[in-house]
Scaffold this motif. Structure first.
Motif, PDB file in Angstrom:
ATOM      1  N   ALA A 186       0.837  -1.204   0.000  1.00 30.00           N
ATOM      2  CA  ALA A 186       0.000   0.000   0.000  1.00 30.00           C
ATOM      3  C   ALA A 186       0.870   1.252   0.000  1.00 30.00           C
ATOM      4  CB  ALA A 186      -0.925  -0.007   1.208  1.00 30.00           C
ATOM      5  N   MET A 187       1.986   1.208   0.721  1.00 35.48           N
ATOM      6  CA  MET A 187       2.907   2.340   0.732  1.00 35.48           C
ATOM      7  C   MET A 187       3.489   2.583  -0.661  1.00 35.48           C
ATOM      8  SD  MET A 187       4.797   1.404   4.338  1.00 35.48           S
ATOM      9  CE  MET A 187       6.200   2.462   4.039  1.00 35.48           C
ATOM     10  N   THR A 188       3.833   1.501  -1.352  1.00 36.72           N
ATOM     11  CA  THR A 188       4.369   1.637  -2.704  1.00 36.72           C
ATOM     12  C   THR A 188       3.336   2.241  -3.646  1.00 36.72           C
ATOM     13  OG1 THR A 188       5.899  -0.225  -2.395  1.00 36.72           O
ATOM     14  CG2 THR A 188       5.346   0.371  -4.657  1.00 36.72           C
ATOM     15  N   ARG A 189       2.081   1.780  -3.553  1.00 32.25           N
ATOM     16  CA  ARG A 189       1.021   2.347  -4.398  1.00 32.25           C
ATOM     17  C   ARG A 189       0.834   3.832  -4.113  1.00 32.25           C
ATOM     18  NH1 ARG A 189      -1.743  -2.353  -2.879  1.00 32.25           N
ATOM     19  NH2 ARG A 189      -3.019  -1.174  -1.398  1.00 32.25           N
ATOM     20  N   ASP A 190       0.815   4.193  -2.839  1.00 34.09           N
ATOM     21  CA  ASP A 190       0.629   5.585  -2.448  1.00 34.09           C
ATOM     22  C   ASP A 190       1.763   6.452  -2.986  1.00 34.09           C
ATOM     23  OD1 ASP A 190      -0.397   7.844  -1.212  1.00 34.09           O
ATOM     24  OD2 ASP A 190       0.383   7.324   0.780  1.00 34.09           O
ATOM     25  N   MET A 191       2.977   5.965  -2.849  1.00 36.88           N
ATOM     26  CA  MET A 191       4.144   6.707  -3.327  1.00 36.88           C
ATOM     27  C   MET A 191       4.067   6.945  -4.831  1.00 36.88           C
ATOM     28  SD  MET A 191       8.144   5.573  -3.158  1.00 36.88           S
ATOM     29  CE  MET A 191       7.892   4.211  -4.312  1.00 36.88           C
ATOM     30  N   ARG A 192       3.773   5.905  -5.590  1.00 35.89           N
ATOM     31  CA  ARG A 192       3.693   6.038  -7.045  1.00 35.89           C
ATOM     32  C   ARG A 192       2.597   7.025  -7.434  1.00 35.89           C
ATOM     33  NH1 ARG A 192       2.866   0.212  -9.364  1.00 35.89           N
ATOM     34  NH2 ARG A 192       3.248   1.247 -11.382  1.00 35.89           N
ATOM     35  N   SER A 193       1.474   6.950  -6.756  1.00 39.14           N
ATOM     36  CA  SER A 193       0.354   7.844  -7.052  1.00 39.14           C
ATOM     37  C   SER A 193       0.707   9.295  -6.751  1.00 39.14           C
ATOM     38  CB  SER A 193      -0.870   7.417  -6.242  1.00 39.14           C
ATOM     39  OG  SER A 193      -1.947   8.306  -6.435  1.00 39.14           O
ATOM     40  N   ARG A 194       1.352   9.530  -5.615  1.00 35.33           N
ATOM     41  CA  ARG A 194       1.721  10.900  -5.233  1.00 35.33           C
ATOM     42  C   ARG A 194       2.736  11.500  -6.207  1.00 35.33           C
ATOM     43  NH1 ARG A 194       0.550  12.717   0.032  1.00 35.33           N
ATOM     44  NH2 ARG A 194      -0.606  11.215   1.307  1.00 35.33           N
ATOM     45  N   LEU A 195       3.667  10.677  -6.677  1.00 33.95           N
ATOM     46  CA  LEU A 195       4.648  11.184  -7.630  1.00 33.95           C
ATOM     47  C   LEU A 195       3.988  11.543  -8.958  1.00 33.95           C
ATOM     48  CD1 LEU A 195       7.660   8.821  -6.893  1.00 33.95           C
ATOM     49  CD2 LEU A 195       7.631  11.308  -6.623  1.00 33.95           C
ATOM     50  N   LEU A 196       3.070  10.717  -9.427  1.00 33.38           N
ATOM     51  CA  LEU A 196       2.370  11.024 -10.667  1.00 33.38           C
ATOM     52  C   LEU A 196       1.547  12.297 -10.549  1.00 33.38           C
ATOM     53  CD1 LEU A 196       1.190   7.468 -11.789  1.00 33.38           C
ATOM     54  CD2 LEU A 196       2.878   8.925 -12.944  1.00 33.38           C
ATOM     55  N   ALA A 197       0.999  12.539  -9.366  1.00 32.78           N
ATOM     56  CA  ALA A 197       0.178  13.736  -9.155  1.00 32.78           C
ATOM     57  C   ALA A 197       0.990  15.015  -9.361  1.00 32.78           C
ATOM     58  CB  ALA A 197      -0.429  13.718  -7.761  1.00 32.78           C
ATOM     59  N   LEU A 198       2.313  14.943  -9.180  1.00 29.25           N
ATOM     60  CA  LEU A 198       3.153  16.131  -9.358  1.00 29.25           C
ATOM     61  C   LEU A 198       3.224  16.568 -10.815  1.00 29.25           C
ATOM     62  CD1 LEU A 198       6.171  15.403  -6.960  1.00 29.25           C
ATOM     63  CD2 LEU A 198       4.028  16.584  -6.479  1.00 29.25           C
ATOM     64  N   LEU A 199       2.815  15.696 -11.743  1.00 31.24           N
ATOM     65  CA  LEU A 199       2.847  16.040 -13.162  1.00 31.24           C
ATOM     66  C   LEU A 199       1.715  16.975 -13.560  1.00 31.24           C
ATOM     67  CD1 LEU A 199       3.668  12.627 -14.889  1.00 31.24           C
ATOM     68  CD2 LEU A 199       5.264  14.370 -14.065  1.00 31.24           C
ATOM     69  N   GLY A 200       0.622  16.955 -12.804  1.00 33.90           N
ATOM     70  CA  GLY A 200      -0.526  17.771 -13.169  1.00 33.90           C
ATOM     71  C   GLY A 200      -1.281  17.188 -14.346  1.00 33.90           C
ATOM     72  N   GLU A 201      -1.829  18.063 -15.177  1.00 36.01           N
ATOM     73  CA  GLU A 201      -2.624  17.632 -16.329  1.00 36.01           C
ATOM     74  C   GLU A 201      -1.794  16.743 -17.253  1.00 36.01           C
ATOM     75  OE1 GLU A 201      -5.142  19.637 -20.051  1.00 36.01           O
ATOM     76  OE2 GLU A 201      -4.217  20.897 -18.508  1.00 36.01           O
ATOM     77  N   GLY A 202      -2.377  15.659 -17.683  1.00 33.00           N
ATOM     78  CA  GLY A 202      -1.684  14.730 -18.569  1.00 33.00           C
ATOM     79  C   GLY A 202      -1.030  13.575 -17.850  1.00 33.00           C
ATOM     80  N   ALA A 203      -1.136  13.549 -16.518  1.00 35.14           N
ATOM     81  CA  ALA A 203      -0.481  12.492 -15.741  1.00 35.14           C
ATOM     82  C   ALA A 203      -1.057  11.116 -16.035  1.00 35.14           C
ATOM     83  CB  ALA A 203      -0.591  12.795 -14.249  1.00 35.14           C
ATOM     84  N   GLY A 204      -2.305  11.056 -16.507  1.00 35.40           N
ATOM     85  CA  GLY A 204      -2.941   9.776 -16.770  1.00 35.40           C
ATOM     86  C   GLY A 204      -2.270   8.963 -17.862  1.00 35.40           C
ATOM     87  N   GLU A 205      -1.481   9.617 -18.707  1.00 36.76           N
ATOM     88  CA  GLU A 205      -0.770   8.904 -19.771  1.00 36.76           C
ATOM     89  C   GLU A 205       0.527   8.276 -19.271  1.00 36.76           C
ATOM     90  OE1 GLU A 205      -0.178  11.341 -23.186  1.00 36.76           O
ATOM     91  OE2 GLU A 205      -2.199  12.189 -23.120  1.00 36.76           O
ATOM     92  N   PHE A 206       0.897   8.551 -18.015  1.00 39.44           N
ATOM     93  CA  PHE A 206       2.183   8.124 -17.472  1.00 39.44           C
ATOM     94  C   PHE A 206       1.997   7.124 -16.344  1.00 39.44           C
ATOM     95  CE2 PHE A 206       3.096  12.004 -19.634  1.00 39.44           C
ATOM     96  CZ  PHE A 206       4.447  11.972 -19.970  1.00 39.44           C
ATOM     97  N   ASP A 207       3.079   6.440 -16.022  1.00 40.52           N
ATOM     98  CA  ASP A 207       3.128   5.628 -14.818  1.00 40.52           C
ATOM     99  C   ASP A 207       4.497   5.816 -14.171  1.00 40.52           C
ATOM    100  OD1 ASP A 207       2.224   4.021 -12.789  1.00 40.52           O
ATOM    101  OD2 ASP A 207       1.592   2.395 -14.113  1.00 40.52           O
TER     102      ASP A 207
END
Length: 395
Positions: free
Chosen positions: A47-68
């Motif tokens: 769960a910590m790994t999922r949270d970390m990955r999600s928080r990092l992607l959120a820093l991209l802003g718009e267009g983050a859905g195309e990334f992982d």
């Protein structure tokens, strides 16, 4: 969200501040997060790994859905090698934009990987520009990828990745960005700057501790990367596919470092995210540079290229100035600075990132003033030849 001013902790148990581009001075909360042990296969850690990955992607802003986001064990250089090996195919060719040690390290990595590559080496003073990139790509249709360093910390230069990106995609090529020392403090929104993948590390502007890097890449590029890598452990596609299937890292993760990084991400968000973090670092730089210039020091770079990450200063010409002694005296006063990494002139570097604010940077300037006096240095001015070289190259 309204950002609040961060609580800047004093050095822990008398430790000196790290005025470096990472590892850097961390908060009590980040340190305390490492006091618990975690099971690497346990649901809580997944769960910590999922949270970390999600928080990092959120820093991209718009267009983050195309990334992982794919975390990779090891130092930043491990993650850079993983990115290059996974996204530059074996029959591809990369143009590396170098203006310091880290661009040259990418070129060296590609050489080890057996990937065809070309280097645009701008030396220590100047950034690669979009028109230069466009001209090279027009002359060599075999180039498939361009590798750019976001902030070249050997000189402290902030490279113009937006205009580089425009040139790359106008020529139908792909951009990979080493944002090791910039991500988290300088915007890298895919809605504004196009790229296929970027890489950074836990112990930089997010203010975690060393132990892993992370690759943020377009999902389409991740899928296409299967079979590209030369390495079992540095295969970004394999790590991504395994995480997507199981939620786990393929090999033993740095569990304590991940726990610390999550605390750092929460503090980053509370400070106002990339904008808030970058504003504090910029203020740190401005206060420190103004104070050091008042003492007579000169920066390697003109103001327009100074990053808010780390600043390079010429060593004084005064015969009494010896960097090793300057370093030790600064350390005694509570500040660890960084040696220079230039090839043409003696220099040293002062970092602006980590758990520091403008009040700490004023203390840095005071410590430098006192140290010069102790060393009997009458002037902090650099050699005239260094200033002449800077002026000639900047013209």
């Amino acid at each position: 969200m309204t950002a609040s001013a961060p609580q800047i902790d004093p050095p822990f148990l008398g430790e000196p501040y790290l005025l470096t581009p990472g590892p850097l001075t961390t908060s009590y909360e980040v340190k305390q997060a490492m006091l618990r042990d975690w099971g690497s296969w346990d649901d809580d850690f997944r769960a910590m790994t999922r949270d970390m990955r999600s928080r990092l992607l959120a820093l991209l802003g718009e267009g983050a859905g195309e990334f992982d986001c794919v975390p990779m064990q090891g130092s930043g250089s491990f993650a850079v090698e993983a990115m290059l090996a996974s996204f530059v195919p074996r029959d591809g060719k990369a143009l590396v934009l170098a203006n310091g040690a880290y661009g040259l390290r990418s070129a060296q990595t590609l050489q080890y990987l057996g990937r065809a590559h070309q280097v645009l080496d701008k030396g220590d003073y100047l950034p690669p520009r979009g028109d230069e990139v466009a001209a090279i790509l027009a002359c060599d249709p075999s180039i498939t990828h361009v590798v750019a360093i976001h902030c070249e910390t050997s000189s402290g230069i902030l490279n113009p990745v937006e205009e580089i990106s425009e040139a790359v995609y106008a020529a139908g090529r792909k951009l990979l960005i080493d944002s090791m020392s910039a991500f988290g403090a300088i915007e890298l929104k895919p809605s504004q700057i196009r790229y296929e993948a970027m890489v950074s590390s836990a112990n930089k502007c997010i203010e975690g501790v060393p132990g892993f890097g992370f690759v943020i890449a377009r999902k389409a590029e991740l899928e296409a990367a299967k079979g590209n890598s030369h390495s079992l452990s540095l295969d970004v596609h394999a790590q991504w596919a395994h995480m997507e299937k199981t939620g786990q890292w393929r090999f033993t993760p740095p569990t304590h470092v991940v726990a610390a990084f999550l605390e750092a991400l929460k503090a980053h968000e509370a400070e106002g995210g990339v904008e808030g973090r970058g504003a504090r670092y910029t203020r740190n730089r401005d206060v420190m540079v103004a104070g050091m210039r008042e003492l007579g020091f000169e920066t390697l770079l003109q103001n327009r290229w100074l990053s808010p990450i780390i600043v390079t200063f010429f060593c004084p010409a005064d015969a009494n100035f010896v960097f090793g002694r300057f370093y030790e005296l600064m350390k005694e006063k509570g500040f660890i600075i960084y040696p220079g990494k230039l090839t043409v002139v003696d220099s040293f570097r002062v970092g602006c990132i980590g758990q520091m604010d403008e009040h700490v940077m004023r203390q840095v300037v005071t410590a430098a003033k006192e140290t010069l006096a102790e060393m009997g240095v009458a002037s902090a001015a650099p050699p005239a030849a260094a200033l002449e070289e800077r002026a000639k190259l900047a013209a």
